[in-house]
Design a protein around this motif. Structure first.
Motif, PDB file in Angstrom:
ATOM      1  N   CYS A 260       0.833  -1.198   0.000  1.00 51.61           N
ATOM      2  CA  CYS A 260       0.000   0.000   0.000  1.00 51.61           C
ATOM      3  C   CYS A 260       0.870   1.251   0.000  1.00 51.61           C
ATOM      4  O   CYS A 260       1.950   1.272   0.585  1.00 51.61           O
ATOM      5  CB  CYS A 260      -0.916   0.030   1.233  1.00 51.61           C
ATOM      6  N   GLY A 261       0.372   2.287  -0.658  1.00 49.10           N
ATOM      7  CA  GLY A 261       1.024   3.586  -0.638  1.00 49.10           C
ATOM      8  C   GLY A 261       0.212   4.575   0.163  1.00 49.10           C
ATOM      9  O   GLY A 261      -0.966   4.348   0.471  1.00 49.10           O
ATOM     10  N   GLY A 262       0.819   5.698   0.508  1.00 52.47           N
ATOM     11  CA  GLY A 262       0.112   6.710   1.276  1.00 52.47           C
ATOM     12  C   GLY A 262       0.054   6.373   2.755  1.00 52.47           C
ATOM     13  O   GLY A 262       0.755   5.489   3.250  1.00 52.47           O
ATOM     14  N   ARG A 267      -1.218   0.262   8.089  1.00 51.83           N
ATOM     15  CA  ARG A 267      -2.373   0.486   8.952  1.00 51.83           C
ATOM     16  C   ARG A 267      -3.549  -0.405   8.553  1.00 51.83           C
ATOM     17  O   ARG A 267      -3.933  -1.305   9.299  1.00 51.83           O
ATOM     18  CB  ARG A 267      -2.785   1.952   8.914  1.00 51.83           C
ATOM     19  N   ALA A 268      -4.128  -0.137   7.380  1.00 51.00           N
ATOM     20  CA  ALA A 268      -5.275  -0.931   6.938  1.00 51.00           C
ATOM     21  C   ALA A 268      -4.842  -2.380   6.708  1.00 51.00           C
ATOM     22  O   ALA A 268      -3.769  -2.647   6.159  1.00 51.00           O
ATOM     23  CB  ALA A 268      -5.852  -0.338   5.654  1.00 51.00           C
ATOM     24  N   GLU A 269      -5.678  -3.303   7.138  1.00 47.33           N
ATOM     25  CA  GLU A 269      -5.352  -4.709   6.957  1.00 47.33           C
ATOM     26  C   GLU A 269      -5.854  -5.183   5.599  1.00 47.33           C
ATOM     27  O   GLU A 269      -6.810  -4.637   5.038  1.00 47.33           O
ATOM     28  CB  GLU A 269      -5.963  -5.544   8.078  1.00 47.33           C
ATOM     29  N   MET A 270      -5.176  -6.204   5.075  1.00 49.92           N
ATOM     30  CA  MET A 270      -5.576  -6.738   3.779  1.00 49.92           C
ATOM     31  C   MET A 270      -5.939  -8.214   3.909  1.00 49.92           C
ATOM     32  O   MET A 270      -5.383  -8.949   4.719  1.00 49.92           O
ATOM     33  CB  MET A 270      -4.468  -6.553   2.742  1.00 49.92           C
ATOM     34  N   SER A 283      -3.414  -9.315   7.526  1.00 50.86           N
ATOM     35  CA  SER A 283      -2.186  -8.691   8.010  1.00 50.86           C
ATOM     36  C   SER A 283      -2.147  -7.249   7.518  1.00 50.86           C
ATOM     37  O   SER A 283      -2.797  -6.903   6.532  1.00 50.86           O
ATOM     38  CB  SER A 283      -0.956  -9.455   7.508  1.00 50.86           C
ATOM     39  N   PRO A 284      -1.386  -6.367   8.208  1.00 43.22           N
ATOM     40  CA  PRO A 284      -1.293  -4.976   7.749  1.00 43.22           C
ATOM     41  C   PRO A 284      -0.708  -4.911   6.340  1.00 43.22           C
ATOM     42  O   PRO A 284       0.248  -5.612   6.018  1.00 43.22           O
ATOM     43  CB  PRO A 284      -0.344  -4.333   8.769  1.00 43.22           C
ATOM     44  N   CYS A 285      -1.283  -4.055   5.522  1.00 41.29           N
ATOM     45  CA  CYS A 285      -0.779  -3.879   4.165  1.00 41.29           C
ATOM     46  C   CYS A 285       0.555  -3.151   4.243  1.00 41.29           C
ATOM     47  O   CYS A 285       0.609  -2.010   4.708  1.00 41.29           O
ATOM     48  CB  CYS A 285      -1.780  -3.077   3.339  1.00 41.29           C
ATOM     49  N   THR A 331      -1.632  -1.968  -4.346  1.00 41.39           N
ATOM     50  CA  THR A 331      -1.044  -2.581  -5.528  1.00 41.39           C
ATOM     51  C   THR A 331      -0.818  -4.058  -5.279  1.00 41.39           C
ATOM     52  O   THR A 331      -0.300  -4.445  -4.236  1.00 41.39           O
ATOM     53  CB  THR A 331       0.302  -1.917  -5.891  1.00 41.39           C
ATOM     54  N   ALA A 332      -1.263  -4.886  -6.225  1.00 35.11           N
ATOM     55  CA  ALA A 332      -1.058  -6.339  -6.149  1.00 35.11           C
ATOM     56  C   ALA A 332      -0.360  -6.809  -7.422  1.00 35.11           C
ATOM     57  O   ALA A 332      -0.555  -6.245  -8.495  1.00 35.11           O
ATOM     58  CB  ALA A 332      -2.394  -7.047  -5.998  1.00 35.11           C
ATOM     59  N   ALA A 333       0.476  -7.825  -7.279  1.00 30.08           N
ATOM     60  CA  ALA A 333       1.258  -8.334  -8.420  1.00 30.08           C
ATOM     61  C   ALA A 333       1.353  -9.849  -8.353  1.00 30.08           C
ATOM     62  O   ALA A 333       1.374 -10.444  -7.268  1.00 30.08           O
ATOM     63  CB  ALA A 333       2.643  -7.711  -8.419  1.00 30.08           C
ATOM     64  N   VAL A 334       1.405 -10.455  -9.526  1.00 29.71           N
ATOM     65  CA  VAL A 334       1.575 -11.901  -9.648  1.00 29.71           C
ATOM     66  C   VAL A 334       2.887 -12.173 -10.398  1.00 29.71           C
ATOM     67  O   VAL A 334       3.193 -11.511 -11.407  1.00 29.71           O
ATOM     68  CB  VAL A 334       0.407 -12.536 -10.429  1.00 29.71           C
TER      69      VAL A 334
END
Length: 338
Positions: A260-262, A267-270, A283-285, A331-334
Motif C-alpha cells: 500500500c502507498g500513502g 495500517r489498513a489490513e488486507m 495482516s497490515p498492508c 497494488t497487487a502483483a503476480v
C-alpha cells in the motif's frame, strides 16, 4: 440539514482549536531550549547516555505522567520525541492525551490511564538507540469490558523504524477511560536485556477536513528472486478497496505480493483470497518495497492443479472507519517461476 459524524467532528475541532492555542507558545519555547541544549551537548551525548544507564532508572509512577498539553501544533513528524501535536503528510492531526516513560532494564512495565473521546487513538514510541529487535507488549483494557486490546507486534515495527504512529484497535463505543500497560521483553537478537529510556505517548487523531489526493503508486519490482512479473493492478483508496488478478494456472509456479502507498500503509489490513479461499490471516498492508525488500507468498500445487486459471483477490479491510478519510493506494502483483 443532516450532517455526518465526521463533518461534525471537523466543525467542533475547527471551532475549539483557538481555545487550545495559548497566547504564549510555551511548548515551542521549550522545544527551542531543549534543541539548543541538544546541540550544545551533542559531543558528549553518548557518554551521558551510558552514564545514565549505569546509574539506573527511576521508578515510574502516575505522578511522572503528564496529561494533555494543549500547546501549538508541532510539524510533520514524531522523530523528535513525543510532541504535544503533530501532523502527517495527508493532513491528519494528532493530539497527545498522555505520555509516560520507562527506564530499562531496571524497569520492565509501566501502566497508565488515558481519558479518551469518541476518536481513534494512536500509540507513539520514542525508542532508545539500543532498542533494535526488542519485543514490546502493549495491552489496552477498558473498564467494564472483559476484552484485552493488544497492539500487534507487526504494527509496532514501524514506530521505531519509521517513526510512524501505531493505531490502537477500535475500543467499545462510549469508552471514556482506557488503561495502557507496556512491557519490554528481551531482545530477539544481540546479548543482554534492552537498555535505555523509552517514552510512550497516546494520541487521538482527526483526518483532514478535505481529503488530499493519493500520491502516484510505485510499480512492483520486475522480479523477485527467480520469479518474474506476470501482471499487476492498482486501486486508489478509498474509491476502490479491492484488486483482482486472473492469470493462467500452467507454465510455472506462481507467487503473489501486495503493498500500500500513502498513509494507509502499515495500517489498513488486507485480506488475500486465492480462487475464493482465504490465504492465511489478515495482516497490515505493507509499505512499498524498499531497503527491507518485499514480502510475498508462493502458491502451492493444490492451488493451481486441475485449473486453467488462478484468480487472486486482495481486499483492504479497515478496522477503523476513519481510514476511509485517509488517501492511499493498493497494488497487487503476480509472479511466475519458469
Amino acid at each position: 440539514m443532516p450532517i455526518s459524524r465526521h463533518d461534525l467532528h471537523d466543525l467542533l475541532d475547527e471551532r475549539s482549536r483557538p481555545a487550545f492555542d495559548r497566547p504564549i507558545p510555551w511548548e515551542s519555547l521549550r522545544l527551542r531550549a531543549s534543541g539548543a541544549r541538544r546541540r550544545r551537548y551533542l559531543s558528549v551525548a553518548v557518554a551521558c547516555a551510558v552514564a545514565a544507564t549505569a546509574v539506573g532508572g527511576v521508578a515510574v509512577s502516575r505522578s511522572a505522567m503528564r496529561g494533555p498539553d494543549r500547546g501549538p501544533q508541532v510539524a510533520a513528524t514524531v522523530v523528535d520525541g513525543i510532541p504535544a501535536r503533530f501532523q502527517e503528510a495527508d493532513g491528519t492531526v494528532y493530539r497527545r492525551l498522555a505520555d509516560a516513560r520507562l527506564d530499562a532494564p531496571r524497569e520492565t512495565t509501566v501502566t497508565f490511564d488515558v481519558a479518551v473521546r469518541d476518536r481513534p487513538l494512536a500509540f507513539v514510541v520514542d525508542c532508545p538507540a539500543s532498542s533494535a529487535y526488542t519485543v514490546l507488549s502493549i495491552v489496552v483494557t477498558v473498564p467494564g469490558s472483559p476484552r484485552r486490546f493488544s497492539l500487534k507486534p507487526s504494527h509496532l515495527v514501524p514506530s521505531c523504524e519509521r517513526d510512524q504512529p501505531v493505531d490502537v484497535p477500535r475500543l467499545p463505543a462510549g469508552t471514556r477511560t482506557a488503561t495502557f500497560t507496556v512491557e519490554t521483553g528481551k531482545k530477539i537478537k544481540g546479548s543482554g536485556p534492552p537498555a535505555g529510556t523509552w517514552r510512550f505517548g497516546v494520541y487521538e487523531w482527526t483526518p483532514a477536513g478535505a481529503m488530499r489526493p493519493a500520491a502516484p503508486p510505485e510499480d512492483p519490482p520486475k522480479a523477485i528472486t527467480e520469479f518474474r512479473l506476470v501482471d499487476h493492478r492498482t486501486a486508489v483508496w478509498p474509491a476502490a478497496d479491492e484488486v483482482t488478478l486472473t492469470v493462467p494456472a500452467k507454465g510455472g509456479q506462481l507467487a503473489i505480493t501486495a503493498f500500500c502507498g500513502g498513509d494507509i500503509a502499515g495500517r489498513a489490513e488486507m485480506e488475500i483470497r486465492v480462487n475464493g479461499r482465504l490465504l492465511g490471516n489478515n495482516s497490515p498492508c505493507p509499505a512499498p518495497p524498499g531497503e527491507n525488500g518485499l514480502v510475498y507468498d508462493v502458491l502451492g500445487k493444490e492451488q493451481t492443479t486441475g485449473r486453467d486459471k488462478v484468480t487472486i483477490q486482495i481486499c483492504l479491510v479497515p478496522e477503523i472507519p476513519q481510514y476511509r478519510y485517509r488517501p492511499g493506494t493498493l497494488t497487487a502483483a503476480v509472479y511466475r517461476k519458469p
